[in-house]
Scaffold this active site. Structure first.
Site, PDB file in Angstrom:
ATOM      1  N   PHE A 148       0.810  -1.227   0.000  1.00 48.91           N
ATOM      2  CA  PHE A 148       0.000   0.000   0.000  1.00 48.91           C
ATOM      3  C   PHE A 148       0.840   1.272   0.000  1.00 48.91           C
ATOM      4  O   PHE A 148       0.300   2.370   0.127  1.00 48.91           O
ATOM      5  CB  PHE A 148      -0.950  -0.001   1.211  1.00 48.91           C
ATOM      6  CG  PHE A 148      -0.255  -0.138   2.547  1.00 48.91           C
ATOM      7  CD1 PHE A 148       0.303   0.960   3.187  1.00 48.91           C
ATOM      8  CD2 PHE A 148      -0.152  -1.380   3.172  1.00 48.91           C
ATOM      9  CE1 PHE A 148       0.937   0.846   4.413  1.00 48.91           C
ATOM     10  CE2 PHE A 148       0.491  -1.518   4.406  1.00 48.91           C
ATOM     11  CZ  PHE A 148       1.036  -0.403   5.020  1.00 48.91           C
ATOM     12  N   ARG A 197      -9.400   7.816  15.680  1.00 53.53           N
ATOM     13  CA  ARG A 197      -9.468   6.959  14.483  1.00 53.53           C
ATOM     14  C   ARG A 197     -10.739   6.111  14.478  1.00 53.53           C
ATOM     15  O   ARG A 197     -11.336   5.881  13.424  1.00 53.53           O
ATOM     16  CB  ARG A 197      -8.219   6.076  14.421  1.00 53.53           C
ATOM     17  CG  ARG A 197      -6.962   6.866  14.049  1.00 53.53           C
ATOM     18  CD  ARG A 197      -5.715   6.060  14.317  1.00 53.53           C
ATOM     19  NE  ARG A 197      -4.543   6.610  13.644  1.00 53.53           N
ATOM     20  CZ  ARG A 197      -3.326   6.088  13.746  1.00 53.53           C
ATOM     21  NH1 ARG A 197      -3.131   5.014  14.501  1.00 53.53           N
ATOM     22  NH2 ARG A 197      -2.313   6.624  13.099  1.00 53.53           N
ATOM     23  N   HIS A 230      -1.831  11.157  12.414  1.00 50.10           N
ATOM     24  CA  HIS A 230      -0.585  10.430  12.651  1.00 50.10           C
ATOM     25  C   HIS A 230      -0.065  10.829  14.020  1.00 50.10           C
ATOM     26  O   HIS A 230      -0.110  12.002  14.388  1.00 50.10           O
ATOM     27  CB  HIS A 230       0.460  10.806  11.585  1.00 50.10           C
ATOM     28  CG  HIS A 230       1.854  10.372  11.962  1.00 50.10           C
ATOM     29  ND1 HIS A 230       2.330   9.109  11.698  1.00 50.10           N
ATOM     30  CD2 HIS A 230       2.858  11.026  12.620  1.00 50.10           C
ATOM     31  CE1 HIS A 230       3.583   9.011  12.166  1.00 50.10           C
ATOM     32  NE2 HIS A 230       3.915  10.151  12.736  1.00 50.10           N
TER      33      HIS A 230
HETATM   34  N1  UDP Z   1      -1.477   1.763   6.893  1.00 50.30           N
HETATM   35  C1  UDP Z   1      -2.387   1.093   6.076  1.00 50.30           C
HETATM   36  N2  UDP Z   1      -2.471  -0.267   6.155  1.00 50.30           N
HETATM   37  C2  UDP Z   1      -1.719  -1.005   7.033  1.00 50.30           C
HETATM   38  C3  UDP Z   1      -0.804  -0.323   7.855  1.00 50.30           C
HETATM   39  C4  UDP Z   1      -0.705   1.063   7.758  1.00 50.30           C
HETATM   40  O1  UDP Z   1      -3.104   1.725   5.292  1.00 50.30           O
HETATM   41  O2  UDP Z   1      -1.856  -2.238   7.059  1.00 50.30           O
HETATM   42  C5  UDP Z   1      -1.354   3.242   6.778  1.00 50.30           C
HETATM   43  C6  UDP Z   1      -2.182   3.971   7.848  1.00 50.30           C
HETATM   44  O3  UDP Z   1      -2.662   5.196   7.278  1.00 50.30           O
HETATM   45  C7  UDP Z   1      -1.147   4.230   8.934  1.00 50.30           C
HETATM   46  C8  UDP Z   1       0.096   4.522   8.091  1.00 50.30           C
HETATM   47  O4  UDP Z   1       0.005   3.618   6.994  1.00 50.30           O
HETATM   48  O5  UDP Z   1      -1.512   5.295   9.788  1.00 50.30           O
HETATM   49  C9  UDP Z   1       1.414   4.328   8.827  1.00 50.30           C
HETATM   50  O6  UDP Z   1       1.472   3.010   9.320  1.00 50.30           O
HETATM   51  P1  UDP Z   1       2.078   2.662  10.747  1.00 50.30           P
HETATM   52  O7  UDP Z   1       2.304   1.188  10.786  1.00 50.30           O
HETATM   53  O8  UDP Z   1       3.230   3.563  11.041  1.00 50.30           O
HETATM   54  O9  UDP Z   1       0.849   2.975  11.748  1.00 50.30           O
HETATM   55  P2  UDP Z   1       0.583   4.213  12.733  1.00 50.30           P
HETATM   56  O10 UDP Z   1       1.889   4.491  13.448  1.00 50.30           O
HETATM   57  O11 UDP Z   1       0.122   5.379  11.887  1.00 50.30           O
HETATM   58  O12 UDP Z   1      -0.489   3.744  13.674  1.00 50.30           O
HETATM   59 MG    MG Z   2       3.750   4.848  12.628  1.00 52.25          MG
END
Ligand code: UDP
Ligand code: MG
Length: 167
Positions: free
Chosen positions: A58, A108, A125
């Site tokens: 993604f 969220r 974020h």
């Molecule tokens: N994301 C997604 N699918 C997933 C994991 C992440 O669309 O399986 C997107 C989501 O918008 C997320 C961002 O990628 O906020 C960054 O991912 P991360 O694992 O850093 O999660 P966060 O720290 O934002 O909770």
């Molecule tokens: Mg993150």
């Protein structure tokens, strides 16, 4: 322990007029805002910010999302919150990454969605930990934009002009 964390209100949050609402929720933490601005995110900044996810299927859609391409809102609000356990407190309010799994009253859980293609559009974020917060704050802000001295700085002279930059 006092620490700083980076918050981004993502383009879907801005498009859905959630800025005031999210800032009100974050004020429950009693943390202090040490920097704030609206940023037009380019691909370079987006790719650096999410570099830990570059091998994910993604990734390209995520870059389009944070750049505002998917919402026709090419802006993000970036803030630095500071205080005791800032990251834990803000991540708790934000809720789980997957908005379907996020606690329903979290930011969220309340406002996020999963697109038909599977991307989590989760409106906010929050840095994951202290080291990630430092890397991200240094990426999104210059020392002059943060009203306290969070990290060491140095002087840099370019074309006889001296700036303060992160050391
Ligand atoms: N994301 C997604 N699918 C997933 C994991 C992440 O669309 O399986 C997107 C989501 O918008 C997320 C961002 O990628 O906020 C960054 O991912 P991360 O694992 O850093 O999660 P966060 O720290 O934002 O909770
Ligand atoms: Mg993150």
């Amino acid at each position: 322990m006092n620490e700083a964390t980076l918050i981004l209100i993502k383009p879907d949050g801005l498009k859905k007029s959630l800025t005031g609402n999210i800032l009100t929720r974050l004020s429950e933490t009693k943390l202090e805002i040490m920097a704030a601005k609206i940023v037009k995110v380019d691909k370079g900044l987006a790719t650096e910010h999410y570099k830990h996810l570059k091998d994910k299927p993604f990734f390209n859609e995520l870059i389009d999302y944070i750049c505002g391409e998917k919402h026709n809102r090419k802006k993000v609000m970036a803030l630095v919150y500071w205080g005791e356990n800032a990251t834990t407190k803000c991540r708790q309010l934000a809720g789980a990454t997957n908005p379907e799994e996020a606690e329903p009253t979290s930011i969220r859980g309340s406002y996020g969605r999963i697109t038909t293609s599977g991307l989590y559009e989760n409106v906010i974020h929050v840095s994951s930990n202290k080291d990630e917060a430092e890397r991200e704050i240094k990426l999104w802000f210059t020392p002059a934009e943060v009203i306290v001295d969070l990290y060491p700085v140095k002087e840099s002279t370019v074309n006889s002009c001296t700036h303060v930059v992160w050391a």
